[in-house]
Design a protein around this motif. Structure first.
Motif, PDB file in Angstrom:
ATOM      1  N   MET A  79     -10.328  -0.595 -19.786  1.00 28.85           N
ATOM      2  CA  MET A  79     -10.632   0.126 -18.568  1.00 28.85           C
ATOM      3  C   MET A  79      -9.462  -0.035 -17.590  1.00 28.85           C
ATOM      4  N   THR A  80      -8.974   1.062 -17.109  1.00 28.18           N
ATOM      5  CA  THR A  80      -7.895   1.016 -16.120  1.00 28.18           C
ATOM      6  C   THR A  80      -8.486   1.069 -14.723  1.00 28.18           C
ATOM      7  N   ARG A  81      -7.928   0.261 -13.860  1.00 28.38           N
ATOM      8  CA  ARG A  81      -8.398   0.236 -12.478  1.00 28.38           C
ATOM      9  C   ARG A  81      -7.529   1.177 -11.666  1.00 28.38           C
ATOM     10  N   GLU A  82      -8.147   1.839 -10.731  1.00 27.16           N
ATOM     11  CA  GLU A  82      -7.444   2.762  -9.862  1.00 27.16           C
ATOM     12  C   GLU A  82      -7.499   2.240  -8.439  1.00 27.16           C
ATOM     13  N   GLN A  83      -6.636   2.770  -7.606  1.00 24.75           N
ATOM     14  CA  GLN A  83      -6.620   2.358  -6.202  1.00 24.75           C
ATOM     15  C   GLN A  83      -7.157   3.486  -5.338  1.00 24.75           C
ATOM     16  N   VAL A  84      -8.052   3.114  -4.434  1.00 27.82           N
ATOM     17  CA  VAL A  84      -8.627   4.051  -3.472  1.00 27.82           C
ATOM     18  C   VAL A  84      -8.176   3.606  -2.094  1.00 27.82           C
ATOM     19  N   VAL A  94     -11.846  -0.947  11.947  1.00 29.33           N
ATOM     20  CA  VAL A  94     -13.026  -0.544  11.177  1.00 29.33           C
ATOM     21  C   VAL A  94     -12.615   0.595  10.256  1.00 29.33           C
ATOM     22  N   LEU A  95     -13.391   0.814   9.207  1.00 30.76           N
ATOM     23  CA  LEU A  95     -13.122   1.924   8.303  1.00 30.76           C
ATOM     24  C   LEU A  95     -13.578   3.226   8.937  1.00 30.76           C
ATOM     25  N   THR A  96     -12.829   4.302   8.697  1.00 22.05           N
ATOM     26  CA  THR A  96     -13.192   5.597   9.255  1.00 22.05           C
ATOM     27  C   THR A  96     -14.275   6.287   8.450  1.00 22.05           C
ATOM     28  N   GLU A  97     -14.498   5.860   7.210  1.00 25.53           N
ATOM     29  CA  GLU A  97     -15.560   6.415   6.372  1.00 25.53           C
ATOM     30  C   GLU A  97     -16.295   5.271   5.686  1.00 25.53           C
ATOM     31  N   SER A  98     -17.514   5.512   5.301  1.00 26.27           N
ATOM     32  CA  SER A  98     -18.282   4.452   4.646  1.00 26.27           C
ATOM     33  C   SER A  98     -18.009   4.461   3.144  1.00 26.27           C
ATOM     34  N   MET A  99     -18.223   3.322   2.539  1.00 28.79           N
ATOM     35  CA  MET A  99     -18.042   3.193   1.094  1.00 28.79           C
ATOM     36  C   MET A  99     -19.301   3.681   0.391  1.00 28.79           C
ATOM     37  N   PRO A 100     -19.156   4.200  -0.833  1.00 30.31           N
ATOM     38  CA  PRO A 100     -20.352   4.625  -1.581  1.00 30.31           C
ATOM     39  C   PRO A 100     -21.204   3.424  -1.972  1.00 30.31           C
ATOM     40  N   GLU A 101     -22.409   3.690  -2.369  1.00 32.39           N
ATOM     41  CA  GLU A 101     -23.348   2.627  -2.746  1.00 32.39           C
ATOM     42  C   GLU A 101     -23.135   2.170  -4.190  1.00 32.39           C
ATOM     43  N   LEU A 102     -21.870   1.953  -4.540  1.00 33.86           N
ATOM     44  CA  LEU A 102     -21.501   1.426  -5.852  1.00 33.86           C
ATOM     45  C   LEU A 102     -20.602   0.224  -5.658  1.00 33.86           C
ATOM     46  N   SER A 110      -8.746  -1.808  -5.159  1.00 37.62           N
ATOM     47  CA  SER A 110      -8.556  -1.674  -6.605  1.00 37.62           C
ATOM     48  C   SER A 110      -9.956  -1.585  -7.200  1.00 37.62           C
ATOM     49  N   ALA A 111     -10.276  -0.409  -7.749  1.00 43.79           N
ATOM     50  CA  ALA A 111     -11.683  -0.140  -8.038  1.00 43.79           C
ATOM     51  C   ALA A 111     -11.926   0.358  -9.458  1.00 43.79           C
ATOM     52  N   HIS A 112     -13.180   0.256  -9.845  1.00 40.94           N
ATOM     53  CA  HIS A 112     -13.692   0.777 -11.104  1.00 40.94           C
ATOM     54  C   HIS A 112     -13.637   2.315 -11.040  1.00 40.94           C
ATOM     55  N   PRO A 113     -13.396   3.002 -12.170  1.00 37.45           N
ATOM     56  CA  PRO A 113     -13.331   4.474 -12.147  1.00 37.45           C
ATOM     57  C   PRO A 113     -14.598   5.148 -11.602  1.00 37.45           C
ATOM     58  N   ASP A 114     -15.775   4.564 -11.821  1.00 36.55           N
ATOM     59  CA  ASP A 114     -17.009   5.157 -11.286  1.00 36.55           C
ATOM     60  C   ASP A 114     -17.022   5.108  -9.755  1.00 36.55           C
ATOM     61  N   PHE A 115     -16.498   4.030  -9.183  1.00 37.88           N
ATOM     62  CA  PHE A 115     -16.398   3.917  -7.727  1.00 37.88           C
ATOM     63  C   PHE A 115     -15.435   4.974  -7.186  1.00 37.88           C
ATOM     64  N   VAL A 116     -14.306   5.149  -7.869  1.00 37.42           N
ATOM     65  CA  VAL A 116     -13.312   6.150  -7.451  1.00 37.42           C
ATOM     66  C   VAL A 116     -13.930   7.545  -7.487  1.00 37.42           C
ATOM     67  N   ALA A 117     -14.673   7.844  -8.545  1.00 31.72           N
ATOM     68  CA  ALA A 117     -15.320   9.155  -8.664  1.00 31.72           C
ATOM     69  C   ALA A 117     -16.335   9.366  -7.535  1.00 31.72           C
ATOM     70  N   ALA A 118     -17.083   8.317  -7.188  1.00 33.61           N
ATOM     71  CA  ALA A 118     -18.067   8.434  -6.107  1.00 33.61           C
ATOM     72  C   ALA A 118     -17.383   8.666  -4.765  1.00 33.61           C
ATOM     73  N   GLN A 160     -16.222  12.249  -4.728  1.00 37.20           N
ATOM     74  CA  GLN A 160     -17.378  13.138  -4.547  1.00 37.20           C
ATOM     75  C   GLN A 160     -17.840  13.138  -3.094  1.00 37.20           C
ATOM     76  N   ASN A 161     -17.872  11.965  -2.442  1.00 40.28           N
ATOM     77  CA  ASN A 161     -18.258  11.895  -1.028  1.00 40.28           C
ATOM     78  C   ASN A 161     -17.257  12.648  -0.150  1.00 40.28           C
ATOM     79  N   ARG A 162     -15.977  12.509  -0.456  1.00 42.10           N
ATOM     80  CA  ARG A 162     -14.955  13.195   0.334  1.00 42.10           C
ATOM     81  C   ARG A 162     -15.017  14.709   0.134  1.00 42.10           C
ATOM     82  N   ALA A 163     -15.314  15.148  -1.077  1.00 44.42           N
ATOM     83  CA  ALA A 163     -15.428  16.590  -1.342  1.00 44.42           C
ATOM     84  C   ALA A 163     -16.667  17.170  -0.649  1.00 44.42           C
ATOM     85  N   GLY A 164     -17.715  16.354  -0.549  1.00 40.14           N
ATOM     86  CA  GLY A 164     -18.951  16.808   0.103  1.00 40.14           C
ATOM     87  C   GLY A 164     -18.836  16.914   1.610  1.00 40.14           C
TER      88      GLY A 164
END
Length: 191
Positions: free
Chosen positions: A1-6, A28-36, A174-182, A185-189
């Motif tokens: 599994m490759t880790r990606e950076q968000v 503070v962060l300008t956006e919230s993190m996903p629930e993953l 440095s995150a799991h690919p599922d976290f990056v996808a979430a 998806q939040n940013r696209a929404g």
């Protein structure tokens, strides 16, 4: 599994009031993190408070090497900025936190029990145990168990691989690919 950076943008906390001149700027962060969970990509069961400073090896898990490298005076400079946020954690992360806290507690208990055994031997005048218990306390149990407790406790607060960029305007995860996808998806929404 490759880790990606968000990358998450940060901004100055509107409630921040510096007390001293050397107080780090609160971000503070300008956006919230996903629930993953960013480490495992699993659904979060809890959110833990997390603090990242702009100076120091923020992305490295505490080890003896990191502890010793942080000792020279060049690393004693205070942080210029600090970001506080709620980091999602899965059950694996929380189990690891509990495990390292137990290791720290048991290490301190070993120190206490060794000292109690030494004091008991001196009170009961069991002279044959003075030297073995003295050696167990000074070169053995005290430094080794205390170092073990400090390292285990410092690792109990670590459960996400995060750091700030050089200008302290972004938090990098440095995150799991599922976290990056979430996150994507939040940013696209929100667009």
């Amino acid at each position: 599994m490759t880790r990606e950076q968000v990358v998450f943008d940060t901004e100055v906390n509107p409630d921040w009031l510096p007390i001293y001149a050397a107080t780090p700027m609160e971000l503070v962060l300008t956006e919230s993190m996903p629930e993953l969970c960013s480490e495992h990509g699993l659904p979060a069961v809890d959110r833990r408070d997390f603090v990242v400073n702009s100076s120091g090896p923020n992305s490295e898990m505490p080890t003896v090497r990191v502890l010793l490298s942080s000792m020279p005076p060049s690393r004693w400079s205070s942080a210029e900025a600090r970001v506080r946020f709620q980091c999602p954690a899965c059950e694996y992360c929380l189990a690891e936190v509990r495990r390292f806290r137990w290791i720290a507690a048991l290490s301190l208990l070993a120190v206490g029990l060794t000292i109690v055994a030494l004091l008991t031997a001196t009170q009961l005048e069991l002279t044959q145990f003075y030297i073995p218990l003295g050696l167990a306390v000074i070169p053995g149990c005290m430094p080794i168990a205390l170092l073990s407790a400090v390292l285990a406790w410092s690792r109990s607060g670590y459960f996400a691989d995060v750091w700030m960029n050089d200008t302290a305007d972004q938090l990098i995860v440095s995150a799991h690919p599922d976290f990056v996808a979430a996150v994507e998806q939040n940013r696209a929404g929100t667009r």
